[in-house]
Structure formats: structure tokens, C-alpha cells
Design an enzyme around this catalytic site. Structure first.
Site, short mmCIF file in Angstrom:
data_model
loop_
_atom_site.label_atom_id
_atom_site.label_comp_id
_atom_site.label_asym_id
_atom_site.label_seq_id
_atom_site.Cartn_x
_atom_site.Cartn_y
_atom_site.Cartn_z
N CYS A 53 0.83 -1.22 0.00
CA CYS A 53 0.00 0.00 0.00
C CYS A 53 0.86 1.26 0.00
O CYS A 53 1.52 1.58 1.00
CB CYS A 53 -0.93 -0.02 1.21
SG CYS A 53 -1.81 1.53 1.50
N CYS A 56 -0.03 3.92 2.63
CA CYS A 56 0.39 3.44 3.95
C CYS A 56 1.85 3.80 4.21
O CYS A 56 2.23 4.22 5.31
CB CYS A 56 0.22 1.92 4.05
SG CYS A 56 -1.47 1.35 3.86
#
Length: 425
Positions: A53, A56
């Protein structure tokens, strides 16, 4: 010996201080973090993430490491990361209904959700959400309910107007439309009730920039700020006020030119009229502000009437007069306007006349992505004027320049476009 001890303590404390300046992430399971939170009488901040991600990673590398974030979160929360793809975390991920990444959940020490954030956010927004979770600040919805009960409180209205853009950006569908309409009606109400003469301060000027980003033909706000620019400059700062007014005035002129509204010529008169002192703060080389603005306006008007010869004539006069003050953005804006008007299909004459502009922009200090895009444009111009060999060399140069772009995904996309273009040559 004492000196060595003091030196050790200094180095140790200095290192510890640097580490504590960022969010301290608990190394253990969620259950262990919860027990630690209970023991320390704190609540939990849980970052649900995955290794693949991108957002993230942005949060972990660029936001959690910020000093102000570390200071607030280390004092108030036990912070832990949970990898949603790890088998042992599947039940936990389902329990807290994690359907998008990153999802950051504020959880009380008894395990109940207090608040959540989806997607990457700024350090300021992260801290604000922490304060809301702990009851130290009102949520946007709570603030709006308070406003409904205290409609004469301008401080609440100010806060709503300032926080609205960030809040609305987190909404979708009906909620985004609903809140957008509410705030859209709040701004004129705020201006009417507080009155413009009481809005000559930094906070209210910021609100004006948010909700009055373009001038209208009859514009009391623009006229008021123009008339009182010295007072606004004292409350904020001169460059900010002047840039705002020039941006509004130029924006109105350009929009009128694009629509073919000849009233732009009347608006141009304000450049040497009530806006004279404001425009005098900006340099246009050997051109006066009136001359420079008129050349840009006339160029735009003719471009949108598809009179490319007059467009190039006016723009070249502008570049010549501005001289060494010309920036790459001056060329880029004209090139972008051409691409929009002609939908990427210009005449051979236009392609030919763009080549010197792009070449001059490439001589300037620009980042790798901008340089790549300019080289691609130059390649297009060369290809469409029959110089395919030189075009091929330019596309290859653009391909190599891509390797210097920081955003590797963006670099890959551009390289794919360049490779396809080379195949078609």
C-alpha cells in the site's frame, strides 16, 4: 572518568531525543498493545496497513515521523501497526471493518472504536483527529450543530469555514453534496452578518481566498479588498494581498477572453487605474503592467478565436519585453492553452513556432518530470514538422530523463507512452 560519563549521557539522551521526536510504534501484538494501553491509562492508535500500500508507506515514512505527530501521539496513545495480510490479524481486521487502506482507528482502552481515518492525511489532520477522539476538540459535525444553536458566534463560523475543505474532501456521494451546499450558503451569510469592514484580518482574509477564488463582473468583495489593500497588507502582508488581487483580476480577464467577451478591454483599464499601485509591485521587464496584461489578454482572445498568427505575435512580444524575467511556466502556460484549444492537433505552422519556446524552457532549471514532458512535446513538434530523426532522438532523451523522476510509477507511465510513440514513428 566523569567527563566520559557526561559525554555518554549527552550522546545517549541526544539519540533518545531524536527517536522520541517521532511516533513510537509498539513492537508486539494488538492484544499486547491493548494491555499496555490499559496499564498506562492511555487509548490505542492502530494503523491497519499492507506492505504493498503506497499511501500506507507515505503515512509511515512522512507523517508518523514528524516531530509534532510524535509529541502528541506518544503522550496520549499507545501506537501499533497491524498488517492486514498477516493470518493472525484476519479476525481483528474484520472486527474493525477495515475495507480500505490505510485505515487508522482510535480505540479506547476497553477495545471500543472512538474514531477512524481512511486514506493518507496531513500531520495537522492526524493530530486533529486524535484530539476529536479524546474529546479535546469537536468534530466537524459537532461544530456544525453548535453553530445551529449559536448562529451569532462568528468564531464558530470561522472555524467551520476553515475546516470545511478538508472535511468535505473526506466525504463522498450524498454527504459530500450535502455538506458542500451547507458551507456554500454559510460563506455569504458570514460576510453579510459580520460585514466586510470587520474582516480586515489574517483569518478572514484566508477565508476570502478559500471561498472567493475568482472575481465577477460586479464584485463587492474584490472592490472592497482593492479599496482597502493597505489595511489588509498591514494585517496580513503586502505580497499575499497583491498576488490575490492580481490573480483575481487576471483570472476574470482571461475567462472573458476565452468566452469571446470583449468587455475584457474595459477590465484591462483597471490595471492602470485603481489597481495601478498593486500591479506596480510586479516586474515585466521593459513592459509596463498595462502592456504586459494587454498582450496576454489579446493573445488569449485570438487563440480562442483560432487566430493563431495573432496569438503567436502577441506572445512573442510579451516574451521579448519580459526578457530575462521569463520563466519556464510562462512558456508552459501558452503551450497548454494551445493544446486545449486545438485538442492536440495544431497546424504545422503552430508546431514550428512552439519549438523555440520549448527549447528556451528546457534551458531553465526545471525538475525531471517537467523536463521529460517538455521533451515529449518537443518530440511531437519535430515529428509534426517532418523532422522524424530529430524527433526520435528527442523522445529517447525524454525516456532517459524519466529515470531521474522521483515518483517511479509516474516515470514508468511516461516511459510506456514514449515507447509507444517511438514504435509509431
Amino acid at each position: 572518568m566523569k567527563k566520559l560519563l557526561y559525554l555518554f549521557m549527552f550522546l545517549y539522551l541526544g539519540t533518545w531525543g531524536e527517536l522520541s521526536a517521532q511516533m513510537l510504534l509498539f513492537k508486539g501484538t494488538f492484544e499486547e498493545a491493548l494491555k499496555k494501553a490499559q496499564a498506562e491509562k492511555k487509548d490505542l492508535f492502530v494503523d491497519f496497513y499492507a506492505d504493498w500500500c503506497g499511501p500506507c508507506k507515505i503515512m509511515a515514512d512522512n507523517i508518523f515521523t514528524r516531530q509534532e505527530v510524535g509529541k502528541y501521539f506518544n503522550s496520549n496513545f499507545v501506537c501499533v501497526q497491524v498488517n492486514v495480510e498477516a493470518g493472525e490479524n484476519k479476525v481483528l481486521t474484520k472486527k474493525y471493518n477495515v475495507t480500505a487502506l490505510p485505515t487508522m482507528v482510535f480505540i479506547s482502552r476497553n477495545g471500543k472504536e472512538m474514531r477512524r481515518i481512511q486514506g493518507a492525511v496531513s500531520p495537522e489532520d492526524l493530530i486533529q483527529n486524535g484530539k476529536i477522539a479524546l474529546g479535546e476538540a469537536l468534530s466537524f459535525e459537532q461544530l456544525y450543530e453548535k453553530y445551529k444553536k449559536e448562529k451569532n458566534d462568528f468564531t464558530i463560523q470561522q472555524q467551520l469555514l476553515i475546516e470545511a475543505p478538508r472535511f468535505i474532501a473526506t466525504q463522498s456521494g450524498y454527504n459530500r453534496q450535502k455538506w458542500g451546499s451547507r458551507i456554500e450558503s454559510l460563506f455569504p451569510e458570514y460576510c453579510k452578518n459580520k460585514k466586510l469592514e470587520n474582516m480586515i484580518n489574517g483569518t478572514d482574509f484566508y477565508i476570502l481566498t478559500l471561498y472567493h477564488p475568482q472575481a465577477e463582473k460586479e464584485d463587492p468583495i474584490f472592490d472592497f479588498v482593492t479599496k482597502n489593500y493597505k489595511r489588509f497588507a498591514d494585517s496580513v502582508d503586502k505580497p499575499t494581498i497583491f498576488s490575490y488581487l492580481v490573480s483575481l483580476n487576471n483570472g476574470y480577464i482571461i475567462r472573458s477572453c476565452r468566452k469571446g467577451d470583449l468587455s475584457y478591454k474595459e477590465r484591462l483599464k483597471r490595471v492602470s487605474g485603481d489597481l495601478k499601485d498593486i500591479y506596480s509591485e510586479f516586474s515585466f521587464g521593459t513592459l509596463s503592467a498595462q502592456e504586459a496584461t494587454t498582450l496576454l489578454a489579446d493573445a488569449t482572445y485570438n487563440l480562442y478565436r483560432h487566430n493563431e498568427d495573432l496569438f503567436f505575435e502577441n506572445m512573442n512580444k510579451y516574451y521579448s519585453g519580459k526578457g530575462e524575467l521569463v520563466e519556464w511556466g510562462d512558456y508552459a502556460q501558452a503551450l497548454e492553452d494551445l493544446a486545449i484549444v486545438f485538442e492536440g492537433k495544431m497546424s504545422k505552422n503552430a508546431y514550428m513556432k512552439c519549438i523555440p519556446w520549448i527549447s528556451k524552457a528546457l534551458e531553465m532549471n526545471i525538475d525531471a518530470e517537467t523536463r521529460t514532458r517538455l521533451l515529449m512535446m518537443l518530440g511531437d513538434c519535430l515529428k509534426n514538422t517532418g523532422n522524424k530523426e530529430k524527433a526520435k532522438q528527442t523522445y529517447n532523451q525524454a525516456f532517459l530523463t524519466c529515470t531521474q523522476i522521483v515518483n517511479k510509477m509516474q516515470a514508468k507511465q511516461l516511459q510506456e507512452i514514449i515507447q509507444q510513440t517511438l514504435k509509431e514513428l
